[in-house]
Design a protein around this motif. Structure first.
Motif, PDB file in Angstrom:
ATOM      1  N   ARG A   1       0.831  -1.212   0.000  1.00 12.98           N
ATOM      2  CA  ARG A   1       0.000   0.000   0.000  1.00 12.98           C
ATOM      3  C   ARG A   1       0.860   1.255   0.000  1.00 12.98           C
ATOM      4  O   ARG A   1       0.850   2.063   0.921  1.00 12.98           O
ATOM      5  CB  ARG A   1      -0.960  -0.017   1.200  1.00 12.98           C
ATOM      6  N   ILE A   2       1.629   1.396  -1.053  1.00 14.26           N
ATOM      7  CA  ILE A   2       2.495   2.568  -1.171  1.00 14.26           C
ATOM      8  C   ILE A   2       2.474   3.055  -2.618  1.00 14.26           C
ATOM      9  O   ILE A   2       2.656   2.288  -3.546  1.00 14.26           O
ATOM     10  CB  ILE A   2       3.923   2.251  -0.660  1.00 14.26           C
ATOM     11  N   LEU A   3       2.217   4.337  -2.767  1.00 14.26           N
ATOM     12  CA  LEU A   3       2.026   4.932  -4.090  1.00 14.26           C
ATOM     13  C   LEU A   3       3.168   5.908  -4.351  1.00 14.26           C
ATOM     14  O   LEU A   3       3.301   6.904  -3.653  1.00 14.26           O
ATOM     15  CB  LEU A   3       0.677   5.651  -4.094  1.00 14.26           C
TER      16      LEU A   3
ATOM     17  N   ALA B   1       5.780  -1.252  -8.136  1.00 15.47           N
ATOM     18  CA  ALA B   1       5.394  -0.353  -9.229  1.00 15.47           C
ATOM     19  C   ALA B   1       5.465   1.107  -8.804  1.00 15.47           C
ATOM     20  O   ALA B   1       5.187   1.447  -7.656  1.00 15.47           O
ATOM     21  CB  ALA B   1       3.977  -0.673  -9.701  1.00 15.47           C
ATOM     22  N   VAL B   2       5.875   1.944  -9.749  1.00 11.80           N
ATOM     23  CA  VAL B   2       5.795   3.391  -9.569  1.00 11.80           C
ATOM     24  C   VAL B   2       4.966   3.939 -10.723  1.00 11.80           C
ATOM     25  O   VAL B   2       4.747   3.256 -11.715  1.00 11.80           O
ATOM     26  CB  VAL B   2       7.198   4.045  -9.533  1.00 11.80           C
ATOM     27  N   PHE B   3       4.515   5.167 -10.604  1.00  6.51           N
ATOM     28  CA  PHE B   3       3.568   5.694 -11.593  1.00  6.51           C
ATOM     29  C   PHE B   3       4.065   6.983 -12.222  1.00  6.51           C
ATOM     30  O   PHE B   3       4.716   7.789 -11.556  1.00  6.51           O
ATOM     31  CB  PHE B   3       2.214   5.952 -10.914  1.00  6.51           C
TER      32      PHE B   3
ATOM     33  N   VAL C   1       6.624   0.392 -14.294  1.00  3.94           N
ATOM     34  CA  VAL C   1       5.813   1.608 -14.311  1.00  3.94           C
ATOM     35  C   VAL C   1       4.364   1.137 -14.347  1.00  3.94           C
ATOM     36  O   VAL C   1       3.926   0.480 -15.280  1.00  3.94           O
ATOM     37  CB  VAL C   1       6.159   2.498 -15.518  1.00  3.94           C
ATOM     38  N   GLY C   2       3.651   1.447 -13.265  1.00  2.00           N
ATOM     39  CA  GLY C   2       2.302   0.904 -13.082  1.00  2.00           C
ATOM     40  C   GLY C   2       1.249   1.631 -13.902  1.00  2.00           C
ATOM     41  O   GLY C   2       0.061   1.492 -13.659  1.00  2.00           O
TER      42      GLY C   2
END
Ligand SMILES: [Zn+2]
Length: 315
Positions: free
Chosen positions: A185-187, A236-238, A264-265
Motif C-alpha cells: 500500500r504505497i504509491l 510499481a511506480v507511476f 511503471v504501473g
C-alpha cells in the motif's frame, strides 16, 4: 427575393430565441471544475476551461486569449488554495468587476490537508478525494444561481443526479483500493498530488518532487527513494500525464541497477484530465482510471475495464 425574405425571418427569429435563453458563459481554470459545471448547468452554460489536457496548473501563465476569454465570462471559477499561483493576481483583479469564485476556498478548512511546503496554506489537490470534491458541487450550484437565480431549482436537480454518480464512484474507489495487499500500500508518483486519495484510502504516498512541479528532484532524493523501494520490495511506480516522466524513470533505472525490478504501473491523471470528449477526459473517468490503475499495479483486484466497464472505451 421571396427566399431572401424567408431567410431574414429565419435569422431574426433564431437570434431572438438565442438571446432569450442565452446560456451563461462560464470559464474555469482547470478541466475538473469545468466538468462539474457541465454536469450541474447542462444546457444552461457554455463552459470553457483555459487549461487543457496535460497542462500543469502550478506553472501555467495566462495567454492573451485567456484574458479575453476570462473578461467575457459571466462567471469565472478557479480552484484556489494556491493551485494556480501565476493566475491569481489576474483572477483577483477580475473579481473586482466580475463574478469570480475560488471553489476550493469555499470548503471547510477542517477537511483540508496542510501544504507541506508553504506554512499556512493547504494542499490544493482536492479533486483526488471524491468525498471532498463532491462538496464542490453545491459551491458550483451557488455560484451559478447567483448569476441566474431563476434557475436554482434546475441546477439543484441536476446536482443531485451528479452527486449520486459521485457517491457510486467513491464507493468503487474505496473498494478497489482496499483490495491492495497490506505490504504494497504505497504509491510512488512524480509529484505530491495524491495525498487526499492516500488519506481517504489508507495508502502511503511518496512524491519524488515536492508538491509543486517547479523543482527538480535532486540526485540525493532519488538515491533515498531507490533505497526505500528496494528495501520494501515496492513493485510499481507511476508516471503522470502533466509531469515529465524523467524523474520516475530515474527511479526505475536506479532500482534496476540494484537488481530490483520495478515496473511503471501506468500513467495517472494528477492535475490534468484525459483528452476532451473521452471518458478519461471527465472527472469520473479520470478518477476511475487512477483507482483502477493503482489497485491493479499494486496487486489489488479490479474489474478489467474499471467502474462500469468504461475505461479505454472512448466517450
Ligand atoms: Zn499538482
Amino acid at each position: 427575393m421571396r427566399l431572401a425574405v424567408l431567410w431574414l425571418v429565419f435569422f431574426m427569429s433564431a437570434a431572438g430565441t438565442t438571446s432569450a435563453a442565452a446560456p451563461l458563459r462560464v470559464v474555469t481554470t482547470t478541466a475538473q471544475i469545468a466538468d462539474v459545471v457541465r454536469n450541474v448547468a447542462g444546457p444552461r452554460a457554455m463552459v470553457e476551461s483555459i487549461m487543457g489536457e496535460a497542462v500543469d496548473p502550478h506553472t501555467y501563465r495566462q495567454t492573451r486569449s485567456d484574458i479575453v476569454t476570462l473578461r467575457r465570462a459571466d462567471l469565472v471559477l478557479y480552484n484556489g488554495l494556491y493551485l494556480e499561483p501565476q493566475l491569481e493576481p489576474l483572477l483577483q483583479r477580475l473579481a473586482r468587476s466580475q463574478n469570480v469564485v475560488a471553489v476550493g476556498e469555499k470548503l471547510d478548512p477542517e477537511m483540508l490537508l496542510s501544504h507541506p511546503d508553504y506554512d499556512g496554506k493547504f494542499d490544493p489537490h482536492i479533486w483526488m478525494d471524491v468525498a471532498i470534491w463532491s462538496r464542490i458541487v453545491p459551491v458550483v450550484v451557488d455560484a451559478l444561481a447567483r448569476v441566474e437565480p431563476d434557475e436554482r431549482a434546475f441546477f439543484e436537480e441536476r446536482a443531485k443526479v451528479y452527486l449520486d454518480e459521485l457517491a457510486g464512484l467513491g464507493a468503487y474507489v474505496r473498494e478497489v483500493l482496499a483490495s491492495i495487499p497490506e505490504r504494497s500500500r504505497i504509491l510512488v508518483t512524480a509529484h505530491d498530488a495524491f495525498r487526499y486519495l492516500a488519506r481517504a484510502n489508507d495508502i502511503e504516498v511518496v512524491g519524488i518532487q515536492g508538491l509543486s512541479t517547479e523543482s527538480e528532484a535532486g540526485l540525493q532524493r532519488v538515491e533515498t527513494l531507490v533505497d526505500m523501494l528496494v528495501e520494501r520490495g515496492v513493485g510499481a511506480v507511476f508516471v503522470e500525464s502533466s509531469v515529465p516522466r524523467r524523474n520516475i524513470m530515474a527511479l526505475v533505472e536506479g532500482c534496476a541497477a540494484r537488481g530490483h525490478g520495478i515496473s511503471v504501473g501506468g500513467s495517472l491523471y494528477s492535475d490534468a484530465m484525459g483528452a476532451p470528449n473521452s471518458y478519461e477526459g471527465t472527472y469520473v473517468g479520470m478518477i476511475d482510471h487512477n483507482a483502477t490503475a493503482i489497485a491493479s499495479a499494486l496487486g489489488g483486484t479490479v474489474p478489467e475495464r474499471g467502474w462500469q466497464g468504461r475505461l479505454g472505451a472512448g466517450s
